[in-house]
Design an enzyme around this catalytic site. Structure first.
Site, PDB file in Angstrom:
ATOM      1  N   ARG A  73      37.243  41.752 -13.931  1.00  0.00           N
ATOM      2  CA  ARG A  73      37.111  40.344 -14.273  1.00  0.00           C
ATOM      3  C   ARG A  73      35.636  39.960 -14.368  1.00  0.00           C
ATOM      4  NH1 ARG A  73      37.934  37.575 -10.430  1.00  0.00           N
ATOM      5  NH2 ARG A  73      38.656  39.075  -8.891  1.00  0.00           N
ATOM      6  N   TYR A 203      40.609  43.700 -20.715  1.00  0.00           N
ATOM      7  CA  TYR A 203      40.888  44.162 -19.365  1.00  0.00           C
ATOM      8  C   TYR A 203      41.694  43.183 -18.500  1.00  0.00           C
ATOM      9  CZ  TYR A 203      40.726  46.397 -14.959  1.00  0.00           C
ATOM     10  OH  TYR A 203      41.121  47.008 -13.810  1.00  0.00           O
ATOM     11  N   LYS A 212      45.977  35.497 -13.695  1.00  0.00           N
ATOM     12  CA  LYS A 212      44.982  34.655 -13.035  1.00  0.00           C
ATOM     13  C   LYS A 212      44.791  33.346 -13.804  1.00  0.00           C
ATOM     14  CE  LYS A 212      44.820  37.690 -10.084  1.00  0.00           C
ATOM     15  NZ  LYS A 212      44.348  38.155  -8.819  1.00  0.00           N
ATOM     16  N   HIS A 232      46.630  32.685  -4.270  1.00  0.00           N
ATOM     17  CA  HIS A 232      46.374  34.129  -4.439  1.00  0.00           C
ATOM     18  C   HIS A 232      46.923  34.850  -3.202  1.00  0.00           C
ATOM     19  CE1 HIS A 232      43.108  37.444  -5.307  1.00  0.00           C
ATOM     20  NE2 HIS A 232      44.253  37.742  -5.873  1.00  0.00           N
ATOM     21  N   SER A 254      40.462  39.696  -3.811  1.00  0.00           N
ATOM     22  CA  SER A 254      40.766  40.826  -4.686  1.00  0.00           C
ATOM     23  C   SER A 254      40.363  42.151  -4.038  1.00  0.00           C
ATOM     24  CB  SER A 254      40.011  40.659  -6.006  1.00  0.00           C
ATOM     25  OG  SER A 254      40.393  39.435  -6.601  1.00  0.00           O
ATOM     26  N   ALA A 255      41.263  43.123  -4.147  1.00  0.00           N
ATOM     27  CA  ALA A 255      41.046  44.472  -3.602  1.00  0.00           C
ATOM     28  C   ALA A 255      40.780  44.455  -2.097  1.00  0.00           C
ATOM     29  CB  ALA A 255      39.928  45.198  -4.356  1.00  0.00           C
ATOM     30  N   CYS A 256      41.477  43.575  -1.382  1.00  0.00           N
ATOM     31  CA  CYS A 256      41.346  43.510   0.080  1.00  0.00           C
ATOM     32  C   CYS A 256      42.668  43.734   0.794  1.00  0.00           C
ATOM     33  CB  CYS A 256      40.710  42.197   0.501  1.00  0.00           C
ATOM     34  SG  CYS A 256      38.969  42.095   0.046  1.00  0.00           S
ATOM     35  N   ASP A 281      50.621  39.445  -5.235  1.00  0.00           N
ATOM     36  CA  ASP A 281      49.345  38.866  -5.683  1.00  0.00           C
ATOM     37  C   ASP A 281      49.337  37.335  -5.761  1.00  0.00           C
ATOM     38  OD1 ASP A 281      46.644  39.526  -6.567  1.00  0.00           O
ATOM     39  OD2 ASP A 281      47.227  38.804  -8.547  1.00  0.00           O
ATOM     40  N   SER A 372      40.234  50.907 -11.179  1.00  0.00           N
ATOM     41  CA  SER A 372      41.347  51.373 -12.018  1.00  0.00           C
ATOM     42  C   SER A 372      42.645  50.804 -11.457  1.00  0.00           C
ATOM     43  CB  SER A 372      41.387  52.900 -12.069  1.00  0.00           C
ATOM     44  OG  SER A 372      41.376  53.457 -10.774  1.00  0.00           O
ATOM     45  N   ARG A 373      43.619  50.595 -12.330  1.00  0.00           N
ATOM     46  CA  ARG A 373      44.819  49.834 -11.959  1.00  0.00           C
ATOM     47  C   ARG A 373      46.098  50.483 -12.480  1.00  0.00           C
ATOM     48  NH1 ARG A 373      44.157  44.766  -8.924  1.00  0.00           N
ATOM     49  NH2 ARG A 373      41.895  44.685  -8.681  1.00  0.00           N
ATOM     50  N   ARG A 404      37.464  41.043   4.072  1.00  0.00           N
ATOM     51  CA  ARG A 404      36.861  42.340   4.363  1.00  0.00           C
ATOM     52  C   ARG A 404      35.554  42.046   5.086  1.00  0.00           C
ATOM     53  NH1 ARG A 404      37.265  47.491   1.550  1.00  0.00           N
ATOM     54  NH2 ARG A 404      39.049  46.876   0.315  1.00  0.00           N
ATOM     55  N   GLY A 498      50.029  51.110   7.501  1.00  0.00           N
ATOM     56  CA  GLY A 498      51.277  50.946   8.262  1.00  0.00           C
ATOM     57  C   GLY A 498      51.050  50.360   9.648  1.00  0.00           C
TER      58      GLY A 498
HETATM   59  P1  GTP Z   1      44.035  42.661  -6.021  1.00  0.00           P
HETATM   60  O1  GTP Z   1      45.101  43.310  -6.816  1.00  0.00           O
HETATM   61  O2  GTP Z   1      42.673  42.908  -6.564  1.00  0.00           O
HETATM   62  O3  GTP Z   1      44.258  41.207  -5.792  1.00  0.00           O
HETATM   63  O4  GTP Z   1      43.945  43.438  -4.598  1.00  0.00           O
HETATM   64  P2  GTP Z   1      44.861  43.583  -3.305  1.00  0.00           P
HETATM   65  O5  GTP Z   1      44.488  42.516  -2.336  1.00  0.00           O
HETATM   66  O6  GTP Z   1      46.300  43.717  -3.659  1.00  0.00           O
HETATM   67  O7  GTP Z   1      44.315  44.953  -2.661  1.00  0.00           O
HETATM   68  P3  GTP Z   1      45.045  46.372  -2.450  1.00  0.00           P
HETATM   69  O8  GTP Z   1      46.241  46.290  -1.543  1.00  0.00           O
HETATM   70  O9  GTP Z   1      45.263  46.984  -3.765  1.00  0.00           O
HETATM   71  O10 GTP Z   1      43.913  47.159  -1.652  1.00  0.00           O
HETATM   72  C1  GTP Z   1      42.622  47.365  -2.162  1.00  0.00           C
HETATM   73  C2  GTP Z   1      41.947  48.517  -1.493  1.00  0.00           C
HETATM   74  O11 GTP Z   1      41.881  48.313  -0.077  1.00  0.00           O
HETATM   75  C3  GTP Z   1      42.660  49.853  -1.693  1.00  0.00           C
HETATM   76  O12 GTP Z   1      41.726  50.852  -1.975  1.00  0.00           O
HETATM   77  C4  GTP Z   1      43.347  50.107  -0.384  1.00  0.00           C
HETATM   78  O13 GTP Z   1      43.498  51.484  -0.127  1.00  0.00           O
HETATM   79  C5  GTP Z   1      42.429  49.420   0.624  1.00  0.00           C
HETATM   80  N1  GTP Z   1      43.198  48.931   1.790  1.00  0.00           N
HETATM   81  C6  GTP Z   1      44.348  48.211   1.751  1.00  0.00           C
HETATM   82  N2  GTP Z   1      44.809  47.954   3.003  1.00  0.00           N
HETATM   83  C7  GTP Z   1      43.924  48.516   3.857  1.00  0.00           C
HETATM   84  C8  GTP Z   1      43.834  48.596   5.288  1.00  0.00           C
HETATM   85  O14 GTP Z   1      44.686  48.102   6.027  1.00  0.00           O
HETATM   86  N3  GTP Z   1      42.745  49.247   5.818  1.00  0.00           N
HETATM   87  C9  GTP Z   1      41.797  49.808   5.010  1.00  0.00           C
HETATM   88  N4  GTP Z   1      40.768  50.416   5.604  1.00  0.00           N
HETATM   89  N5  GTP Z   1      41.845  49.768   3.657  1.00  0.00           N
HETATM   90  C10 GTP Z   1      42.896  49.121   3.082  1.00  0.00           C
HETATM   91  C1  SPV Z   2      42.338  40.522  -8.809  1.00  0.00           C
HETATM   92  O1  SPV Z   2      41.195  40.806  -9.212  1.00  0.00           O
HETATM   93  O2  SPV Z   2      42.531  39.729  -7.844  1.00  0.00           O
HETATM   94  C2  SPV Z   2      43.526  41.161  -9.417  1.00  0.00           C
HETATM   95  C3  SPV Z   2      43.320  41.987 -10.610  1.00  0.00           C
HETATM   96  O3  SPV Z   2      44.631  40.963  -8.947  1.00  0.00           O
HETATM   97  S1  SPV Z   2      43.130  41.054 -12.079  1.00  0.00           S
HETATM   98  O4  SPV Z   2      44.448  40.831 -12.648  1.00  0.00           O
HETATM   99  O5  SPV Z   2      42.302  41.848 -12.978  1.00  0.00           O
HETATM  100  O6  SPV Z   2      42.510  39.792 -11.759  1.00  0.00           O
HETATM  101 MN    MN Z   3      44.568  39.526  -7.215  1.00  0.00          MN
END
Ligand code: GTP
Ligand code: SPV
Ligand code: MN
Length: 590
Positions: A73, A203, A212, A232, A254-256, A281, A372-373, A404, A498
């Protein structure tokens, strides 16, 4: 094929206007059928938009490589075009609607010459939900069409739902790749018109306009006007062996960790416990007749982060992506399968990386892009919750905020009440990730994980949350979690994944009024004896103390950061939240 014109005249007129502007060679009206999808997949492979993977190993799976300049994004090019700058507020990039339309129309002029223009009808939300919304996305990207069929309830049923009334409400989305040039990349929202225009990107979050753009930015704007919430957040179900069931919504940036938390598999000794997924999401939530908050997942699929996903970390995601999945920017192995950093087993001796170059384990570059997704239909999830299509949604017992944070934030704490919880959400912060372009690992304030997604003034958004709380006679409890606290050597203190079940169990027990905690300045924190630690590996008692600690020096710094953030939003921060900040300061000083 491609003849599924909707009956609604307003849709037809609008499509005709876009056609006159963009001058496509032909129009393809999508119906969402399997035949259509098979045909378009074939076309995408023929045109090099997709690579068909080994169908024995991954039936129905394809690989897409986006332009290397276009992998995430783009927040700095994402605009909220409200009549006044004040309405968009200090956290959004604002632009004048008339000027922006005119700029975009200039770019779109003749942009689809020689190309096919697809018209994609879709529904967000369970079809019969009062919150369900119809949208149309016009796009010149086959990847978008194919992804929209995974991510939304796409096809003829959307036009049926809209009906023929000329004033029926629908979202107008226009997307064109143009020449995929970062200098002509704009993701523009017109909340007053329920319209989105996205150009210059191919993308994910920039172009799947349902996600979004509609389900968060436009929806949050509508939600404020109409008295509901667009967030979100993941939504998960927890069922105990006794059959008690709770639903929890959690906002992590995102990605947390939302996707991972939404489908976690509890440790072995949680015999008889079940975790089920409603969404990974986005949550749309409204107040029920019983004064509780009810949530639906507007989406139909998961657009999840691939790196780090393995049978060890997230078996349910791994099983979901065994079939019918579109991968973006992962590596291609010599036997036609996909690979990424953090996948189970050994790295392949040779692969083609996400850019299309040869890759070996000796390569310095990553094989898969960090952002990558996978796009996979939610029906593939082995733990999909049976109520995912319920029109009324599911009742939410707890809301969890989290980020994070390598320091400061304890593993978990509970807010004293709704207002305190809104404060915790409003000032939450997180290290930036590869989900958006720009620096990675920088701590920034990301209120309710909505910083990039709130379609209006963030101060008004906080006020809206406070108002919703006043209307909830039976509000969810609010918590904050942090899976990412580190020791002095930079190792995660908590195993995560887990084992996050142990924290979730404490949260659920709290909702049932039975888990213990200690009152601290920042909220109620479990003592080690309040947490389930059975068979917990790799966390020493000292580490656990560190995970649960409120360090005065760290919190001094944290409070200064929170103050600075609110100062940057002045004068539109609600009095109640300023009061919360003052109370926190007093508690910390005591
Ligand atoms: P968006 O799709 O971007 O909104 O992200 P999301 O919040 O769904 O994040 P996602 O669950 O895909 O996790 C993102 C990254 O964090 C991945 O590389 C996971 O492996 C890592 N991750 C997820 N949960 C944990 C956790 O409990 N501990 C750690 N250390 N890493 C984690
Ligand atoms: C995010 O960035 O929070 C996502 C991926 O869930 S995207 O759809 O690219 O925004
Ligand atoms: Mn998201």
């Amino acid at each position: 094929m491609g003849e599924n014109k909707p009956a609604n005249k307003a849709v037809l007129n609008w499509v005709h206007e876009v056609e006159s502007l963009t001058k496509p060679e032909n129009i393809f009206w999508c119906d969402g059928s399997k035949e259509e999808n098979d045909y378009l997949l074939g076309e995408a492979c023929r045109q090099g938009v997709l690579i068909k993977l080994n169908q024995e190993k991954r039936p129905g799976c394809y690989l897409h490589r986006s332009n290397p300049n276009d992998v995430a994004r783009v927040e700095q090019f994402t605009l909220i075009c409200t009549p006044t700058e004040e309405e968009a507020g200090p956290t959004n990039h604002w632009a004048d609607p008339a000027e922006t339309y005119s700029k975009l129309h200039g770019m779109l002029k003749g942009a689809m010459r020689g190309r096919t223009m697809f018209v994609v009808p879709y529904i967000m939300g369970p079809v019969e939900s009062p919150l369900a919304k119809v949208g149309y996305e016009i796009t010149d990207s086959l990847y978008v069409v194919l992804s929209m069929r995974v991510m939304t309830r796409m096809g003829a049923r959307a036009s049926e739902k809209l009906g023929e009334k000329p004033d029926a409400e629908f979202n107008r989305g226009v997307h064109s790749l143009l020449d995929v040039n970062p200098e002509r990349r704009w993701i523009c929202h017109f909340p007053q018109d329920n319209a989105i225009i996205s150009v210059g990107s191919g993308y994910g979050g920039n172009v799947l306009l349902s996600k979004k753009c509609l389900a968060l930015r436009i929806a949050s704007y509508l939600a404020q006007k109409q008295g509901w919430l667009a967030e979100h957040m993941l939504i998960l179900g927890v069922e105990s062996p006794k059959g008690e069931k709770h639903y929890v919504a959690a906002a992590f940036p995102s990605a947390c960790g939302k996707t991972n938390f939404a489908m976690l598999i509890p440790p072995k000794h949680y015999d008889g416990w079940k975790i089920t997924t409603i969404g990974d999401d986005i949550a749309w939530m409204q107040i029920g007749a019983d004064g509780r908050l009810y949530a639906v997942n507007p989406e139909n699929g998961y657009f999840g982060v691939v790196p780090g996903t393995s049978y060890k970390s997230n078996p349910n995601a791994m099983r979901s992506i065994e079939r019918d999945t579109i991968f973006t920017n992962v590596a291609l192995t010599d036997d036609g399968d996909v690979w990424w950093e953090g996948k189970d087993g050994e790295a392949p001796q040779h692969a083609i990386d996400w850019r299309g170059n040869d890759w070996t384990p000796a390569s310095k570059e990553k094989a898969a892009h960090p952002n990558s997704r996978f796009a996979t239909p939610m029906q593939n999830n082995p733990v999909l919750d049976p109520h995912v299509d319920d029109a009324a949604g599911v009742p939410i017992s707890a809301i969890i905020f989290g980020g994070r944070r390598s320091d400061t934030m304890p593993l978990v704490f509970r807010a004293f009440d709704w207002q305190h919880g809104v404060y915790i959400g409003a000032v939450m912060a997180s290290e930036t990730t590869a989900a958006a372009t720009g620096a990675v690992g920088k701590v920034r304030r990301d209120p309710m994980a909505m910083l990039p997604f709130c379609g209006y003034n963030i101060g008004d958004y906080f006020r809206h949350w406070l108002k919703i709380g006043k209307r909830l006679t039976n509000p969810p409890l609010i918590f904050h979690v942090n899976w990412f606290r580190k020791d002095a050597e930079g190792h995660y203190l908590w195993p995560g994944f887990g084992d996050n079940m142990r924290v979730l169990k404490w949260i659920i027990d709290r909702c049932e009024g039975r888990s213990g905690a200690q009152k601290t300045a920042v909220g109620c924190i479990p003592r080690p004896e309040d947490l389930d630690l059975e068979d917990l590996e790799g966390v020493s008692p000292e580490q656990l103390d560190k995970l649960l600690a409120v360090d005065p020096a760290e919190w001094e710094k944290e409070l200064a950061g929170e103050k600075e953030f609110f100062a940057s939003l002045a004068p539109n921060v609600p009095e109640e939240l300023l009061g919360q900040m003052q109370q926190l300061e007093e508690r910390l000083r005591r």
